[in-house]
Design a protein around this motif. Sequence first.
Motif, PDB file in Angstrom:
ATOM      1  N   LEU A 194      18.700 -24.085  -0.148  1.00  0.00           N
ATOM      2  CA  LEU A 194      19.198 -22.729  -0.369  1.00  0.00           C
ATOM      3  C   LEU A 194      18.793 -22.195  -1.736  1.00  0.00           C
ATOM      4  CD1 LEU A 194      20.804 -20.403   0.833  1.00  0.00           C
ATOM      5  CD2 LEU A 194      22.896 -21.438  -0.090  1.00  0.00           C
ATOM      6  N   GLU A 248      15.121 -21.311  -1.749  1.00  0.00           N
ATOM      7  CA  GLU A 248      14.851 -20.102  -0.969  1.00  0.00           C
ATOM      8  C   GLU A 248      15.100 -18.845  -1.801  1.00  0.00           C
ATOM      9  OE1 GLU A 248      16.462 -17.923   3.146  1.00  0.00           O
ATOM     10  OE2 GLU A 248      17.095 -19.970   2.635  1.00  0.00           O
ATOM     11  N   ILE A 249      16.194 -18.839  -2.547  1.00  0.00           N
ATOM     12  CA  ILE A 249      16.525 -17.686  -3.388  1.00  0.00           C
ATOM     13  C   ILE A 249      15.545 -17.577  -4.558  1.00  0.00           C
ATOM     14  CG2 ILE A 249      18.271 -16.759  -4.966  1.00  0.00           C
ATOM     15  CD1 ILE A 249      20.385 -17.876  -3.021  1.00  0.00           C
ATOM     16  N   GLU A 309      25.004 -15.544   5.186  1.00  0.00           N
ATOM     17  CA  GLU A 309      24.480 -16.235   6.374  1.00  0.00           C
ATOM     18  C   GLU A 309      24.674 -17.743   6.260  1.00  0.00           C
ATOM     19  OE1 GLU A 309      20.450 -14.986   6.752  1.00  0.00           O
ATOM     20  OE2 GLU A 309      20.960 -13.075   7.728  1.00  0.00           O
ATOM     21  N   ALA A 310      24.513 -18.266   5.053  1.00  0.00           N
ATOM     22  CA  ALA A 310      24.689 -19.705   4.843  1.00  0.00           C
ATOM     23  C   ALA A 310      26.136 -20.119   5.054  1.00  0.00           C
ATOM     24  CB  ALA A 310      24.222 -20.088   3.440  1.00  0.00           C
ATOM     25  N   PHE A 334      19.213  -9.386  -1.232  1.00  0.00           N
ATOM     26  CA  PHE A 334      18.709 -10.601  -0.570  1.00  0.00           C
ATOM     27  C   PHE A 334      19.652 -11.780  -0.814  1.00  0.00           C
ATOM     28  CE2 PHE A 334      16.334 -14.573  -0.680  1.00  0.00           C
ATOM     29  CZ  PHE A 334      15.736 -14.567   0.568  1.00  0.00           C
ATOM     30  N   LYS A 335      20.117 -11.922  -2.053  1.00  0.00           N
ATOM     31  CA  LYS A 335      21.055 -13.004  -2.370  1.00  0.00           C
ATOM     32  C   LYS A 335      22.321 -12.888  -1.526  1.00  0.00           C
ATOM     33  CE  LYS A 335      20.041 -13.887  -7.280  1.00  0.00           C
ATOM     34  NZ  LYS A 335      20.656 -13.835  -8.631  1.00  0.00           N
ATOM     35  N   HIS A 384      12.184 -16.157  -3.416  1.00  0.00           N
ATOM     36  CA  HIS A 384      12.214 -14.704  -3.228  1.00  0.00           C
ATOM     37  C   HIS A 384      12.192 -13.985  -4.574  1.00  0.00           C
ATOM     38  CE1 HIS A 384      13.879 -10.690  -2.338  1.00  0.00           C
ATOM     39  NE2 HIS A 384      13.317 -10.847  -1.147  1.00  0.00           N
ATOM     40  N   LYS A 420      22.912 -11.368   1.295  1.00  0.00           N
ATOM     41  CA  LYS A 420      22.653 -11.637   2.714  1.00  0.00           C
ATOM     42  C   LYS A 420      22.456 -13.129   2.956  1.00  0.00           C
ATOM     43  CE  LYS A 420      19.338 -10.698   6.411  1.00  0.00           C
ATOM     44  NZ  LYS A 420      18.060 -10.037   6.780  1.00  0.00           N
ATOM     45  N   THR A 421      21.691 -13.777   2.084  1.00  0.00           N
ATOM     46  CA  THR A 421      21.392 -15.203   2.244  1.00  0.00           C
ATOM     47  C   THR A 421      22.649 -16.042   2.097  1.00  0.00           C
ATOM     48  OG1 THR A 421      19.166 -14.831   1.359  1.00  0.00           O
ATOM     49  CG2 THR A 421      19.965 -17.108   1.412  1.00  0.00           C
TER      50      THR A 421
END
Length: 326
Positions: free
Chosen positions: A268, A271-272, A307-308, A300-301, A275, A303-304
């Motif tokens: 995770l 991924e951040i 979702e996590a 983006f953060k 981006h 949303k990510t």
Amino acid sequence: MRRIPFSVPPLSALTLACALGAAACPASRQSEPKTCCDQPKIPGGVPSFKIVADEVSGPSDGQVVSLKAALNQPADRQQVYPVLHTLYAWAMTRGAFEPVEFRAEVFASEADAKANVKPLAIVERPRGRQGPTCDNAVPLTFPQAVERAFDASLNRAPVEDPQDTCHVETPKPAVRVDEGFAHQPKLTLDEASRSAVVEFPFLEDGKDSYAPTLSFNKAMTYWIEFTTSMFRRAPDLKTFAFVGLHQDTPVVRIQMSKNVFESQFASLQEEIAAHAAVTFQRLGMNTTTDKAAEKEQEAFKSKTFKEALKLLPPGQVQLAKSLKSS
């Protein structure tokens, strides 16, 4: 000259036969193998150990020394370093000349040393080197590993010299801005269940007071950084819970097992970060503005992270409403 008479006791048959070189005679005491081994004086506070093998070759001013030592009692990782120091000092000073080459292996028991299993630790000084090098393979205990992971997560870990593998020098304590703060992160661990809980106050940078506001993204950033650091640095940690405090009130509580972390959350952070790198590249190419890039990155953060968190059971995620709406 008058001679003083003396008598000679009669020789036994076995003694006489030996004198004549009979093959059945026992070996003389001079040919008996020397019992191993000379033992160093162990200073107070150093775990007890025994030298079980001591091989020396070469002339007195060019000796190659190889030792094997077995611990007489259990010792943790930090306790093994004084054993290595004692072995090295003893080997360097017991003769008229220091060995030109030296190696000592430490085993958990005499049986392990005789079985030639992998040693717990090694101290050696190869030919031509001025000082010793050490390899300590004794793992940290669970509390030690968790506490070290906790300190490292807060940038509190002692500053160690990578060249000082034998830990001859005491590591320098890390400089702490929050040394005297009333609000401190707190670690609670349970060795039986291999679990740990960290309570973390969201303070204003460099101050002993809570930040005026706390965003969802900031809280989640601290959460995933702490969770990743703790699981990575404490291999035996099975369950970790992060509790974030704001105004002395829990606003975040997220708990997960290591298996869930490894399968669903381990990447995770990357991924951040990936981006963010793309966003920074776009800024460098003048295809976006600072304000637009920051807004897009924060979106983006958010949303990510959301979702996590959906991957966890509801009972393992508790967030204050103020964070959920941000």
